[in-house]
Design a protein around this motif. Structure first.
Motif, short mmCIF file in Angstrom:
data_model
loop_
_atom_site.label_atom_id
_atom_site.label_comp_id
_atom_site.label_asym_id
_atom_site.label_seq_id
_atom_site.Cartn_x
_atom_site.Cartn_y
_atom_site.Cartn_z
N ASP A 1 0.81 -0.96 -0.26
CA ASP A 1 -0.05 -0.46 0.11
C ASP A 1 0.78 1.67 0.31
N TYR A 2 1.87 1.56 0.97
CA TYR A 2 2.76 2.30 0.88
C TYR A 2 3.71 2.92 -1.06
N LEU A 3 4.11 0.98 -0.97
CA LEU A 3 4.69 1.24 -2.21
C LEU A 3 3.91 1.82 -3.50
N LEU A 4 2.76 1.93 -3.74
CA LEU A 4 1.97 2.47 -4.24
C LEU A 4 1.00 3.51 -4.54
N ASN A 5 1.56 4.53 -3.25
CA ASN A 5 0.76 5.12 -2.60
C ASN A 5 -0.68 5.01 -2.09
N LEU A 6 -0.90 4.25 -1.78
CA LEU A 6 -2.08 4.34 -1.07
C LEU A 6 -2.57 4.08 0.04
N HIS A 7 -1.65 4.04 0.90
CA HIS A 7 -1.80 4.44 2.41
C HIS A 7 -2.59 4.79 3.14
N GLU A 8 -2.08 6.46 2.65
CA GLU A 8 -3.10 7.46 3.24
C GLU A 8 -4.48 7.64 2.31
N ASP A 9 -5.27 6.85 1.88
CA ASP A 9 -6.57 6.38 1.50
C ASP A 9 -6.90 5.92 2.07
N LEU A 10 -5.96 4.48 2.83
CA LEU A 10 -6.72 3.27 3.21
C LEU A 10 -6.19 3.01 4.59
N ALA A 11 -6.19 4.38 5.24
CA ALA A 11 -5.84 4.16 6.27
C ALA A 11 -7.13 5.55 7.31
N GLY A 12 -6.73 5.15 8.87
CA GLY A 12 -7.99 6.11 9.79
C GLY A 12 -9.61 5.41 9.57
N SER A 13 -10.10 6.37 9.75
CA SER A 13 -11.41 6.84 9.88
C SER A 13 -11.51 5.60 8.48
N LEU A 14 -11.73 5.72 7.45
CA LEU A 14 -12.10 5.52 6.05
C LEU A 14 -11.39 3.85 6.11
N GLY A 15 -10.58 3.78 6.43
CA GLY A 15 -10.01 2.14 6.50
C GLY A 15 -10.54 1.04 7.83
#
Length: 180
Positions: free
Chosen positions: A136-150
């Motif tokens: 997820d980090y390598l594909l730059n998805l980490h910020e979209d898939l963590a926190g409240s949304l994750g």
């Protein structure tokens, strides 16, 4: 008194350890359900006996979910999806098999402490994300898939999916029918 400083790298290592542990556990369970002991046929009979009908469908569904979602957690890809699979299968196991046996796993019939902790770990992973050492980090998805949304994805897909599955397919035999 010295101030405690926790670095991003330390947090990501902690998340990596948790992802590897939970993911490998799911993979081992999925593998065992298909190829271990009584193989998939034995798992299907067991699930049928728990009231998950048809047993073969649920044996395959749970086993493939464990294998795929375990792999997603290990590599850290689509983290809330992998975490949701963990939560979903553990909630179903908790309700159908472990709940009536009390908390401790060593009690007859196995209590729910194990599945409860794996479900909680899945929810936590959904909330914190896959960390820096992940696909997820390598594909730059980490910020979209963590926190409240994750967490929302994990909880809704995991808990919600488990409850829908149980409402549609779980038909346990009445207690008196089991004892006769």
């Amino acid at each position: 008194m010295k101030e405690l400083v926790i670095t991003d790298a330390a947090v990501s290592v902690g998340i990596l350890i948790l992802r590897l542990s939970v993911g490998a556990t799911l993979i081992a369970h999925g593998y065992n359900h298909i190829w271990g002991g009584g193989k998939i046929q034995g798992t299907a009979r067991w699930f049928q006996g728990l009231g998950l009908k048809p047993g073969a469908l649920h044996a395959w569904l749970a086993s493939v979910t464990e294998l795929v979602c375990g792999a997603l957690l290990v590599i850290g890809l689509l983290n809330p999806v992998g975490a949701a699979g963990c939560v979903g299968v553990m909630v179903v196991a908790w309700i159908t098999n472990h709940r009536p046996n009390g908390f401790f796993i060593f009690r007859p019939g196995e209590g729910y402490e194990y599945v409860m902790n794996l479900a909680a770990a899945g929810l936590a992973l959904g909330a914190v994300g896959a960390g820096k050492y992940s696909a997820d980090y390598l594909l730059n998805l980490h910020e979209d898939l963590a926190g409240s949304l994750g967490l929302a994805i994990t909880a809704i897909a995991g808990i919600g999916g488990a409850l829908v599955l149980l409402a549609v397919f779980w038909r346990p035999e009445p207690q008196e029918a089991k004892t006769s």
